[in-house]
Design a protein around this motif. Structure first.
Motif, short mmCIF file in Angstrom:
data_model
loop_
_atom_site.label_atom_id
_atom_site.label_comp_id
_atom_site.label_asym_id
_atom_site.label_seq_id
_atom_site.Cartn_x
_atom_site.Cartn_y
_atom_site.Cartn_z
N CYS A 56 1.22 -1.75 0.18
CA CYS A 56 -0.04 -0.45 -0.04
C CYS A 56 0.91 0.76 0.14
O CYS A 56 0.07 2.17 -0.10
CB CYS A 56 -0.95 -0.15 1.27
SG CYS A 56 -0.24 0.40 2.75
N LYS A 95 0.04 11.54 1.21
CA LYS A 95 -1.17 12.13 0.94
C LYS A 95 -1.32 11.73 -0.01
O LYS A 95 -2.59 11.16 -0.83
CB LYS A 95 -0.84 13.22 1.07
CG LYS A 95 -1.95 14.65 0.08
CD LYS A 95 -0.90 15.64 0.37
CE LYS A 95 -2.20 16.40 -1.29
NZ LYS A 95 -2.00 18.07 -1.14
N ILE A 96 -0.33 10.67 -1.37
CA ILE A 96 -1.06 11.06 -2.32
C ILE A 96 -1.64 9.51 -2.23
O ILE A 96 -2.49 8.93 -3.07
CB ILE A 96 0.08 10.90 -3.64
CG1 ILE A 96 1.01 12.02 -3.88
CG2 ILE A 96 -0.24 10.60 -5.47
CD1 ILE A 96 -0.20 13.11 -4.68
N VAL A 97 -1.47 8.35 -1.91
CA VAL A 97 -1.83 7.09 -1.69
C VAL A 97 -2.78 7.56 -1.17
O VAL A 97 -3.98 6.30 -1.79
CB VAL A 97 -0.93 6.21 -0.84
CG1 VAL A 97 -0.97 5.03 -0.50
CG2 VAL A 97 0.69 6.07 -1.40
N LEU A 100 -5.28 8.38 -4.09
CA LEU A 100 -5.02 7.41 -5.35
C LEU A 100 -5.93 6.83 -4.33
O LEU A 100 -7.11 5.47 -5.35
CB LEU A 100 -3.93 6.94 -5.87
CG LEU A 100 -2.38 7.85 -6.01
CD1 LEU A 100 -1.31 7.31 -6.41
CD2 LEU A 100 -3.28 8.02 -7.75
N LEU A 101 -6.09 5.40 -2.96
CA LEU A 101 -6.93 4.97 -2.75
C LEU A 101 -8.80 5.40 -2.73
O LEU A 101 -9.24 4.73 -3.28
CB LEU A 101 -6.20 4.65 -1.61
CG LEU A 101 -5.24 3.69 -1.88
CD1 LEU A 101 -4.72 2.98 -0.05
CD2 LEU A 101 -5.79 2.34 -2.06
N SER A 103 -9.84 7.32 -4.14
CA SER A 103 -10.51 7.54 -5.28
C SER A 103 -10.98 6.99 -6.23
O SER A 103 -11.36 6.83 -6.87
CB SER A 103 -10.03 8.73 -6.36
OG SER A 103 -8.51 8.03 -6.84
N SER A 104 -9.99 5.78 -6.47
CA SER A 104 -10.42 4.08 -7.14
C SER A 104 -11.35 3.35 -6.02
O SER A 104 -12.08 2.59 -6.31
CB SER A 104 -9.49 3.84 -7.49
OG SER A 104 -8.63 4.10 -6.48
N ILE A 153 -7.94 -3.23 -1.81
CA ILE A 153 -7.38 -1.65 -1.49
C ILE A 153 -6.17 -2.76 -2.33
O ILE A 153 -4.50 -2.55 -2.15
CB ILE A 153 -7.01 -1.20 -0.58
CG1 ILE A 153 -6.05 -2.20 0.24
CG2 ILE A 153 -7.52 -0.30 0.01
CD1 ILE A 153 -5.60 -1.38 1.73
#
Ligand code: SF4
Ligand code: SF4
Ligand code: SF4
Ligand code: FES
Ligand code: FES
Lengths: 285, 646
Positions: A56, A95-97, A100-101, A103-104, A153
């Protein structure tokens, strides 16, 4: 989990954690050290009873001199390492991870996800309404548990729990690759036609609620699931002589699900179909 | 482990395909129909069969080659034979692009739409093909076609590859490698003779006719056609390509072959490693790691056995040098692997070739068999008491398997997902044992190191990038192909050799994972340090030239599409990040300046997390080329006269 093992004694190694000299037993991960030092590093694919797949990447930390960030859950502390857990780089990746999670994937039943999204000021919405999502319908093919891969995830925990790390049933695996990868049985067969023995150990380790008891799934669906109104009682399973510990989750006098304490040295939270799902008879009287 | 199988039965054909690889099933425990007396009392399979797990990929190939896809019954049968849980094998089968788990025609046409082919008109070719063969993925008669990532035929772009499943023309199994000390005990990979056809350069007409009758398609030009310098006396690595008969061991020896191995035997393993170290040989696969140090680290591991792995899974878009060398001078690779194996103390070498290279596979299968039968491989190589053999493994369409740890997983029969490092392969590599993994170009450099001597070798090139280097030049040049130049030559020099186009828009160095340079930067010295100083990379030696006729945003979109397709899916930054990157590039395809600014900012943020937090090089580099196009070429900048670069 504590970083100080009871036995056998191990060599201590010294390294720097956020500027402080830290001593941990050899073999400890950076995460072990963080937890021993009371630092809260977010984790999703890590689990106390499994060797993490470090997939993750929400736990990344900065190791001085390294080109890339390191997953705290899996990277072992090495003598002389200089680790920073809260740098701009590390926070940015986390933060990006999370963005990304979120949002999907549906993270609504992932404990602490909302808290971390706030903490790291993640804005999953900024990828736009057209951002690709998993968009899976829940798989309901048996009376015991539901697979809702829209919440998955892909941490590999259920695969590892079902496979060589615990259950040895190998009923599920990751199929496909990239964004199309999904947890699947062979040829996407229903669980009832697969090697699944319904031990529910995969549910026990799932960090997102993608795998859940049918009872819980139905109650959530009906809007009657109320965790704060539940009590937990740990007892010994009466089915056979092994003596596994069961934790009964009870809401309004009904057992709604059964888990098992992970710190039990014999079972580590694993059960069989009877202990995990055979609670109906208790409720008959 | 309690295996559970469905009711699927293999067809006779499927069973025959698997049995041709593994031998007939000897007991019902592994799928035989008849039970013997002992079977009632004795369970077989178990550990023995499980140790053959590494036969899963060859087994899937066997079925797919014969039938064209992998049915439930076939997968079940293969799983019984190898004691592999079907869910597990299904996960492996669905990982690779060349396998299908749903029915499809026996003939599949792969049409490359990757970078060099895009520059050379693959879009028009696909549009034409749609008219003749129907939409991609649809079945027209007994054929289907699909778009494909780089086929490694970039010098003849646009390219297509027709693969035809069916009965092998010659099913002569080869003897199992006699000295296998690793987990695999028996089972020989069968020599495949499939009707495949390479069509390059391709037109809709030639592809359509090869799709109808692959056996009638014209043969491929010789490998030397890809080497514009072929025959020139100053070549080192390419000196035999086009000169030597690739099918003749004697001819190879007549052209200086096996002199290096003899010298290696003369000086012993430690000295070989010393020579390679002093020669300053750096790995040519992209990471530029010192080869001598890798070998030393492997050789000194107390754990045994040691393995040697040759990474010939050349899948970087724009790269085709390994194919040309393997097709034109296959014994050079066999000899280099033997030397490397000797140096690191390995008795078994694995040669992992990408599945899209049928001719290279055939040439190396032949070369290995010849070398074995003549004592150049086997129990006692050249009578020196050193045992070494090579097993060839075919990849099945997965760029990520070029990552060394993913490659190990692939050989072992698992999904080609990279492992996290540490531990490093020199310590725990293939089958968990110390492993030296080198790519083809690195290995063949060992030959001149030993024949010239370290000092003479190190005198070629520059102080830190020593020796000769291969470059794959493609795109808008007049003479695309593999070029050999000593390290340190300027990009200009290479462009002159290859026929510089009138107007260059950009040059992509290092492939999809590399970076763009501007037309006014073509004086960059082609060395590891020189390109690094210029903020780019040599990578795998790709030099893709893009002229003014090519729309850069479309090339960037293709790069993003490539990484999204090829991500293994293991880690979040790459699995989802590559998708978000592609979406953003789609949105700004025809935008510039302020209109693109938000998405460019988003790309930067996601890109930096991918670079920092992905598990392996794929996710870490997936944003490089796009980033360089934004920063160096100003690709989405407003048409602003201040920016000379747009
Ligand atoms: S319930 Fe048990 S056997 Fe079934 S998939 Fe989950 S872990 Fe595997
Ligand atoms: S179902 Fe749960 S345990 Fe399994 S991979 Fe998905 S999130 Fe992880
Ligand atoms: S970076 Fe991409 S290819 Fe590499 S492990 Fe992660 S998902 Fe797989
Ligand atoms: S918790 Fe460490 S990578 Fe997932
Ligand atoms: S063959 Fe098409 S880009 Fe390489």
């Amino acid at each position: 989990m504590t970083a100080v093992p009871l036995q056998p004694p191990r060599r201590l190694i010294e390294f720097t954690l956020d500027g402080r000299e830290t001593r941990v037993p050899e073999g400890s991960t950076i995460l072990d050290a963080c937890r021993a030092a009371g630092k809260d590093v977010p984790t999703l694919c890590e689990g106390d009873t499994l060797t993490p797949k470090n997939a993750c990447r929400v736990c990344v930390v900065e190791v001085a001199g390294a080109r890339t960030l390191a997953p705290a859950c899996s990277r072992r502390a090495e003598a002389g390492m200089d680790v920073r857990t809260d740098t701009r780089r590390a926070r940015h990746s986390r933060k990006i991870v999370l963005e990304l999670l979120a949002s999907s994937t549906d993270l609504s039943t992932t404990p602490r996800a909302a808290e971390w999204i706030k903490e790291y000021q993640a804005e999953p919405g900024r990828f736009g309404a057209g951002a690709a999502r998993l968009n899976e319908a829940p798989k309901i093919d048996n009376d015991l548990y539901v697979r809702d891969y829209d919440k998955c995830i892909q941490c590999y925990k259920c695969v590892d729990a079902c496979g060589e790390q615990w259950q040895n049933s190998f009923a599920i695996s990751v199929a496909g690759r990239g964004f199309d990868a999904r947890i699947s049985t062979e040829h996407d067969a229903p669980l009832t036609d697969s090697a699944c023995v319904f031990c529910g150990n995969c549910i026990e380790v799932c960090p997102t609620g993608a795998l859940s008891f049918k009872s819980e799934f139905d109650m959530r669906d009906a809007g009657t699931w109320n965790e704060s109104a539940q009590t937990e009682t740990t007892t010994v399973c009466a089915y056979c002589g092994v003596g596994c510990n069961l934790t009964l989750h009870v809401q309004e006098n009904e057992i709604v699900k059964v888990t098992s304490p992970h710190d039990n040295p014999v079972t580590h939270g694993n059960l069989c179909i009877k202990g995990r799902f055979g609670f109906q008879h208790v409720q008959q009287h | 482990m309690d295996l559970h199988f469905g009711d699927g039965k293999p067809t006779d054909q499927e069973r025959a395909a698997v049995d041709a690889l593994l031998g007939p099933a000897s007991s019902p425990w592994e799928g035989a129909d008849d039970r013997s007396e002992t079977d009632l009392r004795w369970a077989r399979g178990g550990r023995d069969a499980r140790e053959r797990r590494d036969q899963l990929l060859p087994g899937l190939h066997a079925i797919n080659d014969r039938v064209g896809w992998i049915s439930e019954g076939a997968l079940d049968y293969l799983c019984r034979r190898l004691t592999i849980p079907p869910a597990d094998a299904y996960g492996v089968a669905t990982f690779y692009a060349m396998f299908a788990v749903a029915p499809r025609p026996a003939r599949v046409v792969h049409v490359c739409t990757d970078l060099a082919c895009a520059v050379r008109g693959s879009a028009a070719l696909c549009a034409d093909l749609e008219e003749r063969l129907g939409a991609a993925g649809a079945t027209e008669g007994d054929v289907t076609w699909q778009q494909s990532p780089c086929l490694g035929l970039c010098e003849r772009a646009p390219a297509a590859l027709v693969l035809q499943a069916g009965e092998p023309a010659s099913a002569a199994g080869r003897a199992p490698s006699p000295l296998h000390s690793g987990p695999r005990k028996a089972a020989a990979e069968v020599v495949r003779r499939r009707t495949s056809a390479v069509v390059a350069p391709a037109t809709a007409g030639t592809v359509a006719s090869a799709a109808t009758a692959p056996e009638a398609a014209p043969g491929e030009p010789p490998a030397a056609m890809a080497v514009p310098q072929a025959g020139r006396p100053d070549l080192t690595l390419l000196k035999r390509v086009g000169v030597v008969d690739p099918a003749s061991l004697d001819d190879y020896r007549a052209h200086g072959g096996y002199a290096a191995l003899r010298r290696a035997f003369g000086i012993g393993p430690a000295e070989v490693i010393r020579e390679v170290t002093e020669a300053g040989l750096l790995g040519r696969g992209g990471a530029a790691f010192p080869t001598g140090r890798k070998w030393q680290a492997t050789a000194s591991q107390p754990d045994h056995p040691h393995y040697l792995v040759c990474n010939a899974d050349e899948s970087e878009p724009g790269t085709f040098k390994d194919r040309v060398v393997m097709e034109g001078d296959p014994y050079a690779l066999v000899e280099s692997m033997t030397i490397a194996g000797y140096a690191v103390g390995a008795h078994q070498g694995y040669l992992y070739i990408r599945g899209e290279y049928p001719r290279a596979v055939a040439r190396l299968e032949h070369a290995i068999a010849q070398a074995r039968s003549r004592g150049f491989l086997g129990e006692n190589v050249l009578g020196h008491g050193y045992a070494f053999d090579i097993e060839l493994r075919r990849g099945a369409g997965a760029y990520i398997c070029g990552e060394e740890t993913a490659l190990f997983n692939s050989i072992e029969g698992y999904r080609g997902e990279p492992r996290s490092k540490p531990p490093f392969p020199v310590e725990k590599g293939l089958f968990g044992k110390p492993t030296a993994a080198n790519n083809v170009e690195t290995l063949i450099n060992v030959l001149p190191v030993l024949t010239m001597g370290a000092e003479a070798y190190a005198a070629v090139g520059t102080g830190t990038s020593t020796g000769p280097k291969l470059f794959c030049v493609s795109g808008s040049v007049r003479r695309p192909g593999v070029y050999e130049l000593p390290f340190g030559a300027a990009l200009d020099e290479l462009l002159e050799l290859a026929g510089r186009p009138e107007s260059i828009r950009a040059v992509l160095l290092g492939g999809a994972a590399g970076g763009f340079v501007r037309p006014d930067e073509t004086d960059i010295p082609l060395t590891f340090e020189g390109t690094r100083a210029a903020g780019t990379t040599l990578g795998s030696g790709v030099v893709l030239v893009i002229d003014d006729s090519v729309e850069l945003p479309r090339i960037l979109l293709r790069i993003a599409e490539f990484f999204r397709d090829e991500s293994c899916g293991q880690c979040v930054p790459c699995r989802i990040g590559t998708v978000r990157q592609e979406e953003a590039l789609h949105r700004i395809l025809d935008r510039r300046g302020a209109e693109a600014a938000d998405d460019v900012a988003l790309l930067r943020e996601v890109g930096s997390a991918m670079k920092d937090a992905s598990i392996c090089g794929l996710g870490q580099t997936a944003w490089n080329a796009v980033e360089s196009a934004i920063d160096r070429l100003g690709v989405y900048a407003a048409a602003d006269p201040e920016r000379s670069t747009t």
